[in-house]
Every structure is written in C-alpha cells, then in structure tokens.
Design a protein around this motif. Structure first.
Motif, PDB file in Angstrom:
ATOM      1  N   GLY A   1      -9.659  27.507   3.233  1.00  0.00           N
ATOM      2  CA  GLY A   1     -10.467  26.998   2.142  1.00  0.00           C
ATOM      3  C   GLY A   1      -9.826  25.902   1.341  1.00  0.00           C
ATOM      4  N   ALA A   2      -8.625  25.507   1.682  1.00  0.00           N
ATOM      5  CA  ALA A   2      -7.939  24.516   0.871  1.00  0.00           C
ATOM      6  C   ALA A   2      -8.626  23.164   0.981  1.00  0.00           C
ATOM      7  N   LEU A   3      -8.358  22.325  -0.011  1.00  0.00           N
ATOM      8  CA  LEU A   3      -8.821  20.950   0.016  1.00  0.00           C
ATOM      9  C   LEU A   3      -7.731  20.115   0.673  1.00  0.00           C
ATOM     10  N   ASP A   4      -8.017  19.536   1.821  1.00  0.00           N
ATOM     11  CA  ASP A   4      -7.054  18.668   2.509  1.00  0.00           C
ATOM     12  C   ASP A   4      -7.466  17.229   2.315  1.00  0.00           C
ATOM     13  N   LEU A   5      -6.550  16.426   1.786  1.00  0.00           N
ATOM     14  CA  LEU A   5      -6.844  15.012   1.534  1.00  0.00           C
ATOM     15  C   LEU A   5      -5.915  14.150   2.369  1.00  0.00           C
ATOM     16  N   PHE A   6      -6.502  13.259   3.138  1.00  0.00           N
ATOM     17  CA  PHE A   6      -5.715  12.216   3.778  1.00  0.00           C
ATOM     18  C   PHE A   6      -5.640  11.049   2.806  1.00  0.00           C
ATOM     19  N   ARG A   7      -4.453  10.471   2.680  1.00  0.00           N
ATOM     20  CA  ARG A   7      -4.269   9.353   1.764  1.00  0.00           C
ATOM     21  C   ARG A   7      -3.528   8.233   2.461  1.00  0.00           C
ATOM     22  N   PHE A   8      -3.941   7.006   2.236  1.00  0.00           N
ATOM     23  CA  PHE A   8      -3.058   5.893   2.617  1.00  0.00           C
ATOM     24  C   PHE A   8      -2.982   4.916   1.467  1.00  0.00           C
ATOM     25  N   SER A   9      -1.848   4.233   1.397  1.00  0.00           N
ATOM     26  CA  SER A   9      -1.585   3.359   0.263  1.00  0.00           C
ATOM     27  C   SER A   9      -0.707   2.195   0.698  1.00  0.00           C
ATOM     28  N   ASP A  10      -0.540   1.269  -0.219  1.00  0.00           N
ATOM     29  CA  ASP A  10       0.294   0.093   0.027  1.00  0.00           C
ATOM     30  C   ASP A  10       1.696   0.254  -0.570  1.00  0.00           C
ATOM     31  N   SER A  11       2.102   1.477  -0.859  1.00  0.00           N
ATOM     32  CA  SER A  11       3.397   1.705  -1.511  1.00  0.00           C
ATOM     33  C   SER A  11       4.595   1.050  -0.823  1.00  0.00           C
ATOM     34  N   PRO A  12       4.664   1.007   0.516  1.00  0.00           N
ATOM     35  CA  PRO A  12       5.856   0.392   1.119  1.00  0.00           C
ATOM     36  C   PRO A  12       6.066  -1.055   0.685  1.00  0.00           C
ATOM     37  N   VAL A  13       4.978  -1.755   0.415  1.00  0.00           N
ATOM     38  CA  VAL A  13       5.107  -3.138  -0.067  1.00  0.00           C
ATOM     39  C   VAL A  13       5.878  -3.156  -1.384  1.00  0.00           C
ATOM     40  N   PHE A  14       5.510  -2.279  -2.282  1.00  0.00           N
ATOM     41  CA  PHE A  14       6.134  -2.271  -3.610  1.00  0.00           C
ATOM     42  C   PHE A  14       7.582  -1.803  -3.542  1.00  0.00           C
ATOM     43  N   GLU A  15       7.830  -0.809  -2.725  1.00  0.00           N
ATOM     44  CA  GLU A  15       9.205  -0.316  -2.621  1.00  0.00           C
ATOM     45  C   GLU A  15      10.115  -1.359  -1.971  1.00  0.00           C
TER      46      GLU A  15
END
Lengths: 375, 375, 375, 375
Positions: free
Chosen positions: A352-366
């Motif tokens: 029953g958990a909520l599973d969220l796939f996420r993608f982001s541009d974080s590597p650019v900033f790091e």
C-alpha cells in the motif's frame, strides 16, 4: 520569458530606478540602438534573493496521457524523421515549449504491437522508466534490453539505440532527457543510425548483456577497460529496487535506521563504475512512503519531475496540493518546497505504500558547485 | 633485507667501483662514523632496472595449514591480548617475518565452536575470505555479518569488529591485511573494544544490515550521508560472484566477449559508493579459468596472494610451477610473470573450472602513479 | 628490523601468551616448518596502539657532510655505473641501510668544477634542494635548469636527467627521493640515458623552459596537453619562496592572519597543473619562524626530513633537543612530536628568522586515507 | 526563442510529418489542452545534427560603449537597489534579453570619481577584466583588490564585494558573469551587504591580501584550510600574464615550441588551489597573436565572448568578418568556427601583437562531459 519590448524604459514607479528624464530616455534609446541593456532595470528579475522559477507546479494525469498516446498510436506512424512517438509535457510557465522544467524533458512514448522506432544517437542524456506494461526491448549498441513495469533504463548521450515492440500489445513508458538543458546550452549533436536493426538484435532476452556484465552488486567485470560517460548498466530492474526499499523499511522497523525519515525509504540509481549519478546531467531516484506517512518539506536548487509508480496520496508543491495516483506526473520547480503524504489505507495491505519515481537536474548543480538545499 | 656490515667497503671486483685505496678506505670509515652510506656502492640493489623482489614465489598447502590451525584450536585460547587465533604466511625471502609479501599479510584464522574473538579496531585495512565452512558471524560496528564459503568480507581500517562462532563446528578462513605495508610506513593505530559483544549482536541473520543497505546493484541508499574510507558493503556473497563469472562465460560462449581472455572470466570487488577498490590499500578479485584454458603471462608492479577457491590446475610464477588444488595459497612477487592453467577434466563437469581468489596491493601503486603492467 | 630467531617461541613471561607446554612447542615448530608465524606472539610489534617508529630522531651536521663530500670529490669519480656522487643519511634505527626514514632518502650530492653526472631515469620520485652555492644545471628531458641557493627542483619519476657543473667551483646540494619506499614496495625501474648530454643542453640559461611555461602564478600554458605525474614546473626559485614567506609575516603584522601560528609562516610546493603535492610520494615545504618564536608540538603519521636553510634555533623531536644552524639535517619519525624555537637574536637583523626546509611522505598517507595528525 | 503559437500544427509541407487529417488535428488540439507537445513536430529544432545557436555573431565597438557608459555616469546614480552602473551586451538573437550568449553576461561597468558601488553577494560567478584605466579597488570580503589595465579579477559566487573609485578619474571595465546560465537553471541567490564599506577597506594597497597569500607560483600557503569554490587568488596581474605570453613566443623563436600554433601564445587563468578553471562555470584566457599571424579555425560546443585587449586585426566568426581594435567585444556562438588574423604591422613594433581576452562557458560542458571540439 522573453522581453520583446523594444526599449527598456522601466515604469516610473519601479523601485530604485532613476527618474526618467528626457536625457535618460535618450540614453536608454542609445542603449537600445547599440544592443545594450542596463543592469539596474533588470536586476530584480535576473538576480532575485532566491530562485523564482518561471516554471510552475503542474500535474498531468496518466489516464489522459495514456489515452492521447493511444490515439497517436492509431494516427501517427513511427519512422525515420519523426523518430519517436513521444509526447512531451509542456510546463505552462515555459511559453508553450515541450519543457517539463527549464532543464528537463518528460514524455510518454508509445509503441504499437510489432513496431520499431529507428536507430539514432544524440548528445542528450536520456532514460526510460516503465510505469506499466512490458514487451518492448530497447536495443542499445546492439544489446537488447527488456522493459517491464518498474524498470529504469539509463541511456547516456551518444549511444546508438532503437526500440522494438516484440509483442501483440502496445506499450507506453516515460522518456526523460536533458533536452531543454542542452537546448539552452547548445551542446546538441544527433546522428541517424540504421533504419532496421539486425535479426540478432530482435531477440528478447530476459537480461541484457549490460546487466550480465554490470548488474552484480559491487562486482566490476575485469574485461571492461575505459568506460564512457554515464552508467554502463543499461537496466535497473524493479525486483532489485523493490527489495532495496523493503530492506530499508524492515531495518527501520527493527530500529536500525536505514530510512531518510520515518516511513520514507529511498534509493538513488547510480553508475556502478564510479558510484556517481547514473547520467551526467540527470539524477534518478525512487522514494517509498509507507501508508499514512508524510515527508518533511524540502526545497532545493534545480527542478524535478515525479511520477507516481504505485499507491496514492497527496502531494504539496509550494501552495498547490494534489491527490495523485498511479502514473500521474508532476513538476517541482527550483526552490519550491515539496512534501508528500501517503494515503492512510483502511487495510493492512502489504503493497500500500506510495512509490514515487523522481528525476532531477541535481548533477548539474553539484558538478558546478551551485547546489543548495533547505530542509 | 638489512645490511649490518659495519663498513660499506665494496668488494674489489665490484663493477663500476673506484679502486679501494687507503684514502678511500678512510673516507668510507668517515662515512660510517657519520652514519652515511654512498649511493655508488648501493645503487645496484636500490635502483635495479626493474623490481627484483626480496620475496620469493612460495606455496602453502591448505591441508597443512588447516591441520596446524586445528591444533592451535586445541592449544591456544582466543582472548584479549593475543586477540585472534590467526597464523600468518611468512615468505621465506622476508627474514622470518609474518609477511606473505613485502606489503601483504595473509593468515588462516580459526574459531572453535562457541568461541568469540574480542572486539578491537585498527588502522590496518583487512578482509576475510571463506574457502570452506560457515557458522561465524563477524560483528562490525554492531552489525553481525555471516560468513560462508565463497563470501568476501572487506573491513576498512578503524572499524570496530569481533567474531563469534555461533555453531557447534570450528571454522577456518583467510584474513588479508596490509600489516606489512603499515609496518613499514608506520601508520598503525590500534584500540581495544568491549571484551564481550552485546546479546543483540549475537543474532545470526542471513544478511547483514550493510548488505540490506548497500547490496543492491547500482542502488545507493539515500539515508547514508558521508561514507568513511573503504567499502560500506561488508559482505560480497558467493551467490553473486558466482553468477557474475558464469554470466561472463555465457556471453563468451555466445560470441559477445565479456571475458578477459578466452576461458578466463574475472571480477573485482569494488566499493559501491565510488566504484573504487574495496579497500584503500588492497585489491581483491576472483578469476575463473575454465577447464583446459590457460592464461597469458602477466607481470605487474606490486605483489599478490592467491588462494585456490575451487578446481585444480597448474600455476607458474616466474620459474616455479606448482600443481594446486582447493585452499592452496601462493604468492606472486612484484614483476614476476604469472600464468595459470586449469586442469583439463575428463568429464564435462559443470563446476570443473579453476576459481582463484586474488588480493594485491595494486591500489597503493595506482594512487601514487607507480603502477606498471607488462602483458 | 628483521627477526631471525628460527623459532618464534615467546618468552615465558611475555604478556597475554599461552603457557609454553611441550605440545605448544611442537605446534610452534610445526609453524616454523611450514613457514608460518602466529599473530598472538607478534601483535604487540605489528599492531601497536600508535606508530612506534624503528627510525630514531637523528641530526647530521652540514659542515661534516660537506667536508666528507668534498673528500669524495677528490677520491671518487662520477660516471656511468655509480651514476652520482651522492652520500646518503643512514638512520641509526634502520640497520645500516641508507634510509633517512623508512620511506625517504636524503643525500648530499657533490659535483666538481666542469663535471657531469650522466643521464638516466628511474621510477623513484626525486628533488634537489640547494642550501648553498650555485653553478650546476640539472638537464631534464633536455631542458637545463639552474640551481642556486634556495631553489627547489622537483623531478618526478621516469624523467631523463643529468647534472653538469658549468663553473670553476664545486657545488653541493641535497637530493631527496622515495628510494626506501619504492625499495619496500618494489616498484623500481631504472634506465641509462646518453653518456654525454648535447652541446645545446650545456647552455646556462637563467630560467629553464619549464619555468617559462609554468612559472607564472595561476597561468596555465594552453600549448601543453596531457601532463605526466608530478609537477611540470622544474624549479621553484628562492626569490618567490622568500617573498611568499615575507608576505605572510607582513600580513600577520597587519593583523590579517596569513601565518600558521604566531611568528610561523609556511608554504608548500605544489604542482601548478593540479594544486596537488609536487611529487606523488613526497611533500615539500618551507617554514619560517621569526626570531624568538616557537611552534606548537605536532605529531603526524609519516616521517619527515628537515634541513636548516637559514638562521639558527633549537629543535625538539620527541625527547631529543638540538641546537641547529644552516645546513644541518635532522629526521622526525612517524608520530614523534616535533617543535622548533627560533633563536632570539640580539640584533634586529632583517634575515634573522629560522628557515626550515622540510620534506615528508605525507602524500602517501593522504592518497591511501591513512593520514592522522595530532596537534 | 519562445513558441507562442497556440496549437503546434506543423505546416502541411513540413518534412517527415504525417498528413494533417481532421483526426490528427483533433489529436493536436487534445495535446494542447493537456499541455503536451509531440516530439515529431519539434525534433528538428530540439535535436539538430549539431548546435545551431540562437545567438548570432555580433560586435560591439568599445568607443560607443565607453561613451554611453560615461553618459550613464552623468545621469544614473549608483546605489542600493540598482547596485551597479553596468550596461550589458544583448545578443540580437536572444530576444532583447541582456544575454551576450545563452549562458554568459558581459557588461561595461562605470564608476565616477569617488563613487562606491554598495556591497552585496550572489550565487552568480563573476569576474572583472580591465582594458583601460585604473583607480578602482574591488573590496572582496574586506580585502581591497586594485584594478588596472590588463588585470583579471575572478569573483566566485557568494563572496561579499563592493567597488570604490579612489581617484579623481572615472573608470570603466568589463564584468563577466554566468547570469544567463543561472537564470535558466534557476540557481540564483542574492543578498545585500553593508551600504558603506569600512574605513580600513578604503585603503589602496598595491596588492590585495589574496595576492600576498596565493600569488606566488606553485606555492600554497599552509595557513589556509578548506577553500571555497572558485579561485582564492582574487587578481591576476597583467605583469605576469604579459610575461607568460612573451615567454611562450620567445621559446617558439628558439624552436622549443611553447605556443598553441605558430605565432599564437595563450594562457588560461586557473585556480592555484587545484589547477582547475578559475570559476566553476567560466573559463578565462588571454591569446596573443603576433603581427601577421593567423589562427586555424576552431569550433567548440559552448559560447565565448572576446575583448580585444591590444593591437588590431581581423576576426572571422562563421560567415562574418570584422576589423577589430582595442576594447571591441564580440561573441562566438556555440559550434560556429572562429579564427583571427593579426594585422601585419609596417613597423617592427615590439608591442604590435593582437592580444585577445576570452571568456567562455567551457567548464560547464567539461564538468558534464558534453564538451566537443573540432579543429
């Protein structure tokens, strides 16, 4: 986003602006003629106290995407030139361009039974994520990689790739790319490959060769020498992701930590060659929030796109709150607080958990030392 | 290795040496009084054309080691002070010291039924490798890690650790450390821990917590922040290693490469956090050579210790050749050519390959840009 | 350092040792026959609570070194085979070997008027430091590099190099190398070069070509592509070092910090290509302690060799204290506390500070995450 | 740049597009309603075979910039809110925004005698380059840094800084920042500092404290611990840059190479702490082309802004050729070929070379493995 006003004369009551005398008006006209713009009229827009994204929080319902993609399946052929039957999210704040955020592209791709999408390669870094279905193989440099619900397939720039649907069912999935980022930085390259992939590439193995070489935890194949940018592992199967999330929650239950915060497990897809993000410009993660749990608000430089993989709940992005369910996609712009609450189930359902796939541009900033997080 | 000759007067017929006149003899005596040594008498030893190891190729038979360790099990208690019932290989070229090579320690460790080895920590980087048996848990920072045939357990410096045998059988395994390297560089630190581990640490889980966090291919737990030197994954189970090797050989059979050379599969244990070697000073690998196959001779700067994990065959180290079988340990000194031939079986046995566990000091050379390989 | 006792039977009263029964004696004899050594008899030596160096603090007086080197100039020719008229410090704790510390070589090298030292190259990383005199050019890959008081010349491994004295005066300087480290790790390579350098290499420019390319602060030449290990800048002239130290002390006087501690300025020689230590295995620094100032005791893993470049003062290494003056060399073993006090001058001499040149093996420890400092 | 057409219906004769039937028209209308855009209508724009910059080559004449800036000096006060009297180049291809290229900002800044620009800090990385004049000190974190013709002053993000003109003459210089890049990636932060700098910060030293600490070639101050992003050296004085360029040309004349190509010397400003680019997002270089020499055309991903520092010549950017002279600024968009020819002087003037200051966004591409060069 653009400012097409021919002369940059600030409004009389703009803050901190000099009085617009005739002499100043002449000066501004001189600037215009010489293709110049003063900082003092633009500084509020260009140099805000913190990021104020042009992108807005927005939600796309999977059911509607799915339906339109299926219609496109009937009406729009896939072939050389158009290349892919992909339909992209266009953030309402970004002027009608197919940009989910200022840096990220997110599209639903759809392939009819037996169809092929032709081979090509491009500088843009890409991935696929599968929220439902199965039956397509992505052929990367001749290596057929199966795609099934929950699988994540990174595809670093400049790798040849094609897709083929080996079944009698259509299949839809999500493509993520850094198209907007490379559109702005102007680093795109593109090349057509073969129109048809070879017969041996139409096989449908359970595991790709990349998984057989690189898919064993902490084990590097000695036969591989230099490694190109991005992950050499071309598929992260759901079976492993699911187990990793379950393990974290089990450890939490045993009082051994393991989770990001109570009821919130999360893994990041990484390059087994160097432990870095799976793509040079894109970070990808899966978050599992157990029934009834809620995450603390976080804001970060850079933008994210989320897709609900499973479960349902309530998502808050800045001032906006949505109820979300499987397949729904939404955007979190730069520096906008984000939190999520998983639906409290009435049953003790295991899954029953909520599973969220996420993608982001974080590597650019790091990579550029521009990352900042506020929790 | 040491030169205790009180006066460094080279033999009259030493090459490239000045004639030893009375005046020169006086000069040499002056050097000695001032604790000085000239380069020109020592250069051949100190600066050879290529490494000429003081260590020699040597083989230790597992059966004899095993028997002596069992006797020690009867005669020598394990406890605070002696710390471990470990018996180290002493390379005959290294003056009686317990050094398998100039940089590496290799020992058989033996724990009787129900015994504990007390908790301590040290700067030395260590690992365990299990060639037979099961039943001991190594408790690392409170996390019980099971040990079974084929498992590899890295243990970076300065982690608290103890061992306990939870069964009614004795168990033996191999310890590898950089004790000689740190002995020479003089970077050792050591601290006693608790004499007894806690009750909750005496549990015998199938998987350690480190495996539950870090043992999923390409998946990084987001709950972990800064990571200390060395791998956070405390066990590399045989099940995965075996499958990785089998996958490479299957790919080779399908004409897709995957192996180092024909019939020779190999994986390196790596740190999932950064893809680097599993320990800052020690590399560890498993090589599988199929029945009848032979590896090309290789020589490298730095030394290795091998243990036969399975199968049997013939090993050539420089001018020495041995027949080897399960458990046997041998040493390959710096820049000595090494090759191996797997026994050609008379049956088509599935598991007939020669599996070699190897550890070496290669990370030292690579970090300092001193590595060189000649194939 | 070596333990040549044929059987490792600990003394009866050794701490934490089992009673030596006849059965145990047999076991120990069995160990010996099989070339095995138990940990429990050796652990105190191998795994001490902190480094206990075999090297001892020791001081060599420059005047005596200088005199013996001059005698060698009369008696010992320089040429192919012996290669260099270099006379090395032999730490009394290290068994008569020409090792200043377990990892570092320090020697005085001496070249008579008009003499050449022949070209060769070796894997060992090296440098020269000049405490007095001038007139020799070191020719590195064909580039003549002048040497004068205060100059530091790094020489990363595997570069061709020769020396030639272009004047009518003899010249002495200090060579520092990682010979003992590479002797132990067995990574040495050596190759003879030309017996005579070419005529164009006998020129005596004020600045080497390496300085003309790389000796400008913060400026990288675009013509240089890949850079080999170690600094591409082959000389660090005293003029710049002196100014950097003076600048730090001036800033301190203006209350702007800049010094390590009151009255103690210091710079590290670094590779302009990447900011790292000037050699992969050797760190080099200059410390200036103003008249009357005193440094806080520090202890570190790894060993150092110091040479007094200017001034005089009192040096404390562990329990030993010496008065030192220009040219004197001394050793600080691993984890031994070190402090220094500059002589309080009776005059207000401008140049009265104590200048110490230091080199150490710190990069080895930092690369392998074995460094530790206690201040 | 934006596409405000409400419905993305490609023209009937667009290549590779499906026929626009009524059903397809309906589908496209459905896309629009759901904020979706198909790839197949946009792919030519988004994924070109190589970068096709929206920016265009353009030239700004320094004399006109200078004159307009001086007029602004009379009409526009400098103070809190507007912050700086800076006037930015607006590339005609970028919709009127003050963006020299899609990622780079370039502006002339102008300060009247005795004027101060108030203290602030921002995430944007910045630098100053001085083509003429002197008399302003930039105060960075309290450290007054002088500015004179030829000096380059990097200013990594989030450092407090103010400017003050300590003389009776106005002064102009160039500011370069990554404002457009951070505008698009939305990583901007900004904070006001003190309205007035302190009296001790109004001093006018010849060298900043940063230069006294970090401005010595290859010498790292030991008093400095952790170093923030970007160069700790706040000024690169012309004296050193000029000498480095002259050295390269002298080496070339002696047949020892040293130049990028015949008659073309070049240095890159680098961070002395790590040898990397001087700012995380901006590369800066000086190129000297001797009289009559010509560079080979080069094209690179990413954009550059050039300013003529000295001399005159002819510049070719794609299909456009300009004659340029001191102070002129021009833009080279991504993947547009660039070459330059230095004017053949009629005299043998010493200083007749064409000196070009260049800054670019190359570090962004290299950090993200998106760089490509074609020579």
């Amino acid at each position: 986003m653009t400012n097409t006003s021919p002369v940059h004369i600030p409004a009389v009551d703009a803050p901190d602006q000099p009085d617009v005398t005739p002499a100043l008006k002449d000066l501004y006209r001189g600037f215009e003629q010489e293709l110049l713009v003063p900082l003092w009229t633009e500084i509020g827009d260009l140099m805000p106290a913190h990021p104020r994204s042009r992108a807005v929080p927005h939600l796309w319902r999977w059911q509607r995407l799915r339906r339109l993609a299926a219609e496109a399946g009937d009406l729009v052929p896939v072939g050389r030139g158009g290349e892919r039957r992909a339909i992209a999210l266009a953030n309402p704040g970004l002027g009608g361009r197919p940009f989910a955020t200022p840096t990220l592209w997110a599209a639903i791709q759809y392939l009819m039974p037996g169809e092929d999408a032709p081979e090509h390669r491009h500088a843009q870094h890409a991935f696929r994520f599968v929220v439902e279905g199965k039956g397509v193989w992505t052929v990367v440099g001749g290596d057929p990689v199966p795609m099934r619900r929950g699988d994540f397939l990174p595809q670093a720039g400049w790798n040849w790739h094609a897709h083929h649907n080996a079944t009698a069912e259509p299949m839809a999935w999500i493509d993520g790319l850094d198209i907007p980022f490379q559109y702005v930085t102007e680093s795109q390259f593109f090349e057509f490959g073969r129109d048809e992939i070879g017969e041996t590439e139409r096989t449908t193995p359970e595991r790709s060769r990349s998984e057989r070489l690189w898919g064993h935890p902490g084990l590097r194949p000695l036969s591989v020498g230099a490694v190109a940018p991005g992950s050499p592992l071309l598929a992260y199967k759901w079976e492993f992701t699911d187990r990793a999330l379950a393990d974290q929650l089990a450890m939490e239950a045993e009082k051994y930590g393991g989770t990001v915060e109570p009821g919130h497990a999360a893994v990041r897809y990484t390059n087994p060659h160097n432990g870095a993000d799976v793509l040079p410009t894109i970070r990808a993660e899966i978050h599992r929030i157990v029934r009834g749990a809620e995450t603390a608000p976080v804001r970060e430089t850079g933008s994210s796109v989320y897709q609900v993989f499973d479960g349902s709940g309530t998502v808050t992005v800045g001032d906006t709150t949505w109820s979300v369910t499987r397949g729904d996609l939404f955007v979190v712009p730069s520096w906008v607080p984000f939190s999520v609450k998983s639906e409290a189930g009435d049953t003790d359902s295991d899954s029953g958990a909520l599973d969220l796939f996420r993608f982001s541009d974080s590597p650019v900033f790091e990579a550029l030392q521009l990352d900042r997080t506020d929790k």
